[in-house]
Each structure stands twice: as C-alpha cells, then as structure tokens.
Scaffold this motif. Structure first.
Motif, PDB file in Angstrom:
ATOM      1  N   GLU A  40      52.179  59.546  69.244  1.00 23.60           N
ATOM      2  CA  GLU A  40      50.895  60.160  68.935  1.00 23.60           C
ATOM      3  C   GLU A  40      50.999  61.675  68.858  1.00 23.60           C
ATOM      4  O   GLU A  40      50.254  62.315  68.106  1.00 23.60           O
ATOM      5  N   GLU A  41      51.901  62.266  69.633  1.00 18.73           N
ATOM      6  CA  GLU A  41      52.070  63.714  69.542  1.00 18.73           C
ATOM      7  C   GLU A  41      52.535  64.130  68.149  1.00 18.73           C
ATOM      8  O   GLU A  41      52.119  65.163  67.629  1.00 18.73           O
ATOM      9  N   ILE A  42      53.390  63.313  67.538  1.00 19.54           N
ATOM     10  CA  ILE A  42      53.819  63.574  66.162  1.00 19.54           C
ATOM     11  C   ILE A  42      52.621  63.465  65.228  1.00 19.54           C
ATOM     12  O   ILE A  42      52.360  64.347  64.401  1.00 19.54           O
ATOM     13  N   GLY A  43      51.869  62.386  65.372  1.00 22.35           N
ATOM     14  CA  GLY A  43      50.722  62.168  64.498  1.00 22.35           C
ATOM     15  C   GLY A  43      49.683  63.265  64.579  1.00 22.35           C
ATOM     16  O   GLY A  43      49.028  63.590  63.578  1.00 22.35           O
ATOM     17  N   SER A  44      49.535  63.884  65.752  1.00 24.39           N
ATOM     18  CA  SER A  44      48.515  64.918  65.919  1.00 24.39           C
ATOM     19  C   SER A  44      48.815  66.169  65.097  1.00 24.39           C
ATOM     20  O   SER A  44      47.915  66.963  64.814  1.00 24.39           O
ATOM     21  N   HIS A  45      50.073  66.327  64.681  1.00 29.55           N
ATOM     22  CA  HIS A  45      50.451  67.481  63.869  1.00 29.55           C
ATOM     23  C   HIS A  45      50.367  67.211  62.366  1.00 29.55           C
ATOM     24  O   HIS A  45      50.526  68.132  61.569  1.00 29.55           O
ATOM     25  N   LEU A  46      50.151  65.954  62.000  1.00 33.31           N
ATOM     26  CA  LEU A  46      50.216  65.572  60.589  1.00 33.31           C
ATOM     27  C   LEU A  46      48.826  65.558  59.974  1.00 33.31           C
ATOM     28  O   LEU A  46      47.919  64.914  60.490  1.00 33.31           O
ATOM     29  N   HIS A  47      48.682  66.247  58.870  1.00 34.48           N
ATOM     30  CA  HIS A  47      47.391  66.328  58.199  1.00 34.48           C
ATOM     31  C   HIS A  47      47.472  65.676  56.821  1.00 34.48           C
ATOM     32  O   HIS A  47      47.098  66.257  55.805  1.00 34.48           O
ATOM     33  N   PHE A  48      48.004  64.463  56.825  1.00 34.86           N
ATOM     34  CA  PHE A  48      48.129  63.653  55.615  1.00 34.86           C
ATOM     35  C   PHE A  48      47.579  62.266  55.933  1.00 34.86           C
ATOM     36  O   PHE A  48      47.245  61.968  57.081  1.00 34.86           O
ATOM     37  N   ARG A  49      47.507  61.407  54.935  1.00 34.45           N
ATOM     38  CA  ARG A  49      47.208  59.996  55.215  1.00 34.45           C
ATOM     39  C   ARG A  49      48.352  59.449  56.064  1.00 34.45           C
ATOM     40  O   ARG A  49      49.517  59.604  55.725  1.00 34.45           O
ATOM     41  N   LYS A  50      48.015  58.814  57.196  1.00 35.84           N
ATOM     42  CA  LYS A  50      49.078  58.464  58.134  1.00 35.84           C
ATOM     43  C   LYS A  50      48.801  57.135  58.817  1.00 35.84           C
ATOM     44  O   LYS A  50      47.648  56.707  58.947  1.00 35.84           O
ATOM     45  N   TYR A  51      49.899  56.511  59.290  1.00 35.19           N
ATOM     46  CA  TYR A  51      49.849  55.223  59.971  1.00 35.19           C
ATOM     47  C   TYR A  51      50.755  55.279  61.188  1.00 35.19           C
ATOM     48  O   TYR A  51      51.912  55.694  61.093  1.00 35.19           O
ATOM     49  N   ARG A  52      50.239  54.814  62.322  1.00 35.60           N
ATOM     50  CA  ARG A  52      51.058  54.740  63.525  1.00 35.60           C
ATOM     51  C   ARG A  52      51.626  53.331  63.664  1.00 35.60           C
ATOM     52  O   ARG A  52      50.873  52.350  63.686  1.00 35.60           O
ATOM     53  N   LEU A  53      52.963  53.244  63.754  1.00 35.67           N
ATOM     54  CA  LEU A  53      53.654  51.954  63.825  1.00 35.67           C
ATOM     55  C   LEU A  53      54.621  51.956  65.008  1.00 35.67           C
ATOM     56  O   LEU A  53      55.044  53.023  65.477  1.00 35.67           O
ATOM     57  N   PRO A  54      55.033  50.784  65.490  1.00 37.64           N
ATOM     58  CA  PRO A  54      55.866  50.737  66.702  1.00 37.64           C
ATOM     59  C   PRO A  54      57.303  51.213  66.524  1.00 37.64           C
ATOM     60  O   PRO A  54      57.884  51.766  67.458  1.00 37.64           O
ATOM     61  N   PHE A  55      57.935  50.973  65.388  1.00 40.36           N
ATOM     62  CA  PHE A  55      59.335  51.364  65.174  1.00 40.36           C
ATOM     63  C   PHE A  55      60.197  50.995  66.389  1.00 40.36           C
ATOM     64  O   PHE A  55      60.878  51.839  66.972  1.00 40.36           O
ATOM     65  N   LEU A  56      60.171  49.722  66.785  1.00 44.19           N
ATOM     66  CA  LEU A  56      60.832  49.300  68.012  1.00 44.19           C
ATOM     67  C   LEU A  56      62.352  49.336  67.914  1.00 44.19           C
ATOM     68  O   LEU A  56      63.039  49.756  68.836  1.00 44.19           O
ATOM     69  N   PHE A  57      62.889  48.869  66.787  1.00 41.06           N
ATOM     70  CA  PHE A  57      64.337  48.869  66.578  1.00 41.06           C
ATOM     71  C   PHE A  57      64.584  48.687  65.084  1.00 41.06           C
ATOM     72  O   PHE A  57      63.640  48.526  64.296  1.00 41.06           O
ATOM     73  N   GLU A  58      65.862  48.739  64.688  1.00 43.14           N
ATOM     74  CA  GLU A  58      66.209  48.740  63.259  1.00 43.14           C
ATOM     75  C   GLU A  58      65.710  47.510  62.501  1.00 43.14           C
ATOM     76  O   GLU A  58      65.445  47.583  61.308  1.00 43.14           O
ATOM     77  N   GLY A  59      65.580  46.375  63.184  1.00 52.73           N
ATOM     78  CA  GLY A  59      65.125  45.159  62.511  1.00 52.73           C
ATOM     79  C   GLY A  59      63.712  44.763  62.907  1.00 52.73           C
ATOM     80  O   GLY A  59      63.371  43.570  62.850  1.00 52.73           O
ATOM     81  N   ASP A  60      62.885  45.717  63.324  1.00 50.31           N
ATOM     82  CA  ASP A  60      61.513  45.454  63.766  1.00 50.31           C
ATOM     83  C   ASP A  60      60.700  44.848  62.613  1.00 50.31           C
ATOM     84  O   ASP A  60      60.252  45.551  61.707  1.00 50.31           O
ATOM     85  N   LEU A  61      60.483  43.527  62.671  1.00 47.53           N
ATOM     86  CA  LEU A  61      59.847  42.827  61.551  1.00 47.53           C
ATOM     87  C   LEU A  61      58.403  43.260  61.329  1.00 47.53           C
ATOM     88  O   LEU A  61      57.942  43.344  60.178  1.00 47.53           O
ATOM     89  N   TYR A  62      57.676  43.544  62.405  1.00 46.17           N
ATOM     90  CA  TYR A  62      56.285  43.974  62.226  1.00 46.17           C
ATOM     91  C   TYR A  62      56.222  45.311  61.491  1.00 46.17           C
ATOM     92  O   TYR A  62      55.445  45.477  60.543  1.00 46.17           O
ATOM     93  N   THR A  63      57.055  46.264  61.921  1.00 42.60           N
ATOM     94  CA  THR A  63      57.067  47.571  61.248  1.00 42.60           C
ATOM     95  C   THR A  63      57.489  47.435  59.797  1.00 42.60           C
ATOM     96  O   THR A  63      56.897  48.057  58.901  1.00 42.60           O
ATOM     97  N   ILE A  64      58.490  46.603  59.531  1.00 45.40           N
ATOM     98  CA  ILE A  64      58.933  46.380  58.144  1.00 45.40           C
ATOM     99  C   ILE A  64      57.812  45.763  57.316  1.00 45.40           C
ATOM    100  O   ILE A  64      57.548  46.204  56.184  1.00 45.40           O
ATOM    101  N   PHE A  65      57.125  44.771  57.884  1.00 47.06           N
ATOM    102  CA  PHE A  65      56.025  44.125  57.167  1.00 47.06           C
ATOM    103  C   PHE A  65      54.912  45.120  56.852  1.00 47.06           C
ATOM    104  O   PHE A  65      54.406  45.182  55.725  1.00 47.06           O
ATOM    105  N   ARG A  66      54.509  45.932  57.856  1.00 45.90           N
ATOM    106  CA  ARG A  66      53.442  46.895  57.638  1.00 45.90           C
ATOM    107  C   ARG A  66      53.842  47.956  56.620  1.00 45.90           C
ATOM    108  O   ARG A  66      53.036  48.377  55.788  1.00 45.90           O
ATOM    109  N   LEU A  67      55.098  48.360  56.667  1.00 44.81           N
ATOM    110  CA  LEU A  67      55.550  49.376  55.709  1.00 44.81           C
ATOM    111  C   LEU A  67      55.551  48.845  54.281  1.00 44.81           C
ATOM    112  O   LEU A  67      55.215  49.578  53.340  1.00 44.81           O
TER     113      LEU A  67
END
Length: 360
Positions: A40-67
């Motif tokens: 969230e600290e990263i997101g607070s600096h971004l002034h674009f359309r943005k999405y917060r995702l878990p990015f748990l590991f390289e094969g994180d299926l949920y993050t891949i699906f959402r992306l």
C-alpha cells in the motif's frame, strides 16, 4: 500505446519505485498508464489507474488471472515488470494475452546460464530496459539474453518539479558546507563508509565547518547510529529518516555523496546534480561513469577508500569556486541527457522495434 507497470516491492518506496513511477509519469502525457502493485505504501505514491494484487510468488495463479483481466480490459500493449518476482508473472501473462513483456532492470546482475534464467530473461521476455551500458554488457556476457533485446535507456528526471526548488547561485555564503546522501539504509548503500570518510575529512584541518545529512530509512539505522557516536559525529552527521519531499534538502545542499557498492544510475544522484550539487561518488559498478566524468562534473573514488572520499570533500570545502564549477557542469550534463522528451521517444521506439520483430 497502453502500458502496464508491475511492482511487487514489499519494503516500501525506494529508488527503483521512484524511477518507474517517474517513467510512467513521463509516458502518461502521450499514453495510457496502468499500475499493479503489492504494498500500500507503493500505491499511495501512484497517481495512475492502479490495482493492488498479492504477488505471492512467481506462479501466483490469482495474480496471473487478475493481470490477464486487467490487460484485456485496458487493451495493454506493453507490460513492464520491475522486480524479479514480477518478471516470470509478466512473462506468463504476456504469452496468454499476446502483449510485449519488457523487463525493467536497474542494477548490474550476473546471471547464471541455467534453464530458469533462460526461460525468464529470454523465452518469456521480449526485451529488457537497463539504465547503464555496464549492466547491458554484464547481461550479454551471461549468454542468457540475446544482446539485441537489451536497451540502455537513460531514465529521465521530473524537471518541472525540480525547477521550483532551484536556489540562486552564491546562497552558501556564511553557512556550513552541506553534504547530503539519500537512499535506503542498507549494506549496499555503504553509509558506514560515508560516515568514516566524513569523520576523516573533519580531522584533516582544524575548524572545518561542514554538516552531513543522510535521508532514508532501513535496517542499518541502529548500526549507523552507533557508528556516529563512536566517531564523535553527534551534531555533525544526522540520519533524517525517510523524507517524502527531499527536494528542499537537495536544493540547499552543496555536495551529494553516493557511496554504494553497486548501483545502476541513481535517480537521487541525477536530481541532486540537477539541483546544483557537486557529486562525489564511488564507481559503484554501474552507470555512474556514464554520467560523471571524474574531475569534470563530479569526483569519483573506489568503494572502500575512505581516505580518497575525505580528500575529495576537503578539496570541495577549501575551493568553493571549484565546487561551483563542478556543480554547474553536473547540472548541465543532466539537463542535456535526461530530458522527459528523450525518455518517451526512446521507450516508444524500442517498443515498436520489438513489436516489428515479433510480428514481421
């Protein structure tokens, strides 16, 4: 073009995050920008359309699906991942969606020539953006990456913001010489070297009137505080902590010191040079020598050589006209090479070149 930037950092806002955010801002004047981030600290600096995702590991299926959903929703043309974990995720998403995947790599990295690296850096990557020739040469020597895929891009600075902080020449009269450093308090930044060099500098002549401020936070704070006490630097060297707006400090400063063991091309260094600092830096094994010509627009020394650091600081202290000459040359070199227009033009040209090679 439509760009999707990825950043899975979990340690807070740093130089890499500032660099990609600035590049996104430059591109946003002509292109659509979307960000996916983890902390969230990263997101607070971004002034674009943005999405917060878990990015748990390289094969994180949920993050891949959402992306994949995000890529299709916003008709993304180019994905630019900026952390090692992101590289594999972006590669998978790009192959599912038919977009370009261009890795953002800001530090020299010696890759082992194995199947995992071949997959991530070659098979799943269409290109790699680096900020120094030395980084490109190291990658190319690894045998993992095809050299034509690597683009050296000297990333820009936000001069429209910095202009508001510029100080008139000659404002340093009657005050201590201010030395500033900025960066995460970690081993690589070698702030212990800076403190020892600063202490040695103060001992070289009686009555030296100088002050050191280090902007940044990190897990080395306690060790650095102890070192300040051991060296008797209380009141002369200060750990300021994280500074959301460092530009007034940089504009007030006379000398910017960077003592990193390894570094790409530091945005903090460029901003300090733009704001009138004479830079003193290690060679840092990265892009420093591509912007600083020793004794022309800055002073360089080998990492670990605190005596050389102290000597450079003493010269700049005793010769204020020489210090101003170095600072003026430093600012001129940044203005000439790191314009926003140049960054936008070169990124887009690289993307079009990769698209043409991918779909001849």
């Amino acid at each position: 073009m439509n760009f999707l930037f990825l950043n899975s950092a979990s340690r807070g806002w740093g130089g890499n995050e500032q660099s990609i955010s600035l590049t996104a801002k430059i591109l946003s004047t002509q292109h659509e920008i979307v960000f996916a981030y983890r902390d969230e600290e990263i997101g607070s600096h971004l002034h674009f359309r943005k999405y917060r995702l878990p990015f748990l590991f390289e094969g994180d299926l949920y993050t891949i699906f959402r992306l994949t959903q995000i890529v299709r929703k916003h008709r993304i043309d180019v994905i630019i991942p900026s952390k090692r974990k992101d590289y594999a995720i972006a590669g998978i998403v790009s192959r599912l969606c038919g977009t370009l995947n261009i890795l953002w790599l800001g530090a020299r990295r010696e890759l082992q020539n194995n199947r995992v690296n071949q997959l991530v850096y070659e098979s799943l990557a269409d290109g790699i953006i680096v900020n120094a020739r030395q980084i490109k040469e190291t990658l190319a020597k690894s045998g993992v990456v095809t050299e034509r895929k690597i683009k050296v891009l000297y990333r820009g600075i936000d001069s429209t913001v910095l202009e508001r902080y510029l100080q008139p020449p000659g404002n340093e009269a009657g005050r201590p010489m201010m030395i500033t450093a900025m960066g995460r308090l970690d081993k690589n930044k070698s702030h212990d070297l800076l403190l020892r060099g600063f202490a040695r500098f103060l001992d070289m002549r009686p009555g030296i009137d100088a002050r050191l401020e280090i902007l940044g936070e990190g897990n080395e704070r306690a060790n650095l505080e102890r070192l300040i006490a051991e060296l008797g630097l209380e009141g002369r060297a200060v750990l300021r902590g994280f500074c959301a707006d460092p530009y007034p400090d940089l504009a007030y400063s006379d000398v910017f010191a960077m003592t990193s063991e390894t570094e790409g091309l530091s945005i903090a260094l460029l901003e300090a040079m733009y704001l009138g600092n004479a830079p003193v830096s290690t060679y840092a094994g990265g892009g420093v020598t591509e912007i600083i010509d020793d004794e022309e627009n800055g002073l360089l020394f080998e990492h670990g050589d605190e005596k050389a650091l102290a000597s450079h600081l003493l010269k700049l202290y005793l010769e204020p006209e020489y210090r101003r000459k170095i600072a003026e040359a430093a600012r001129k070199s940044v203005v000439e090479r790191y314009s926003a227009e140049r960054v936008e033009r070169e990124i887009v040209a690289f993307c079009k070149e990769l698209q043409a090679s991918k779909h001849p």
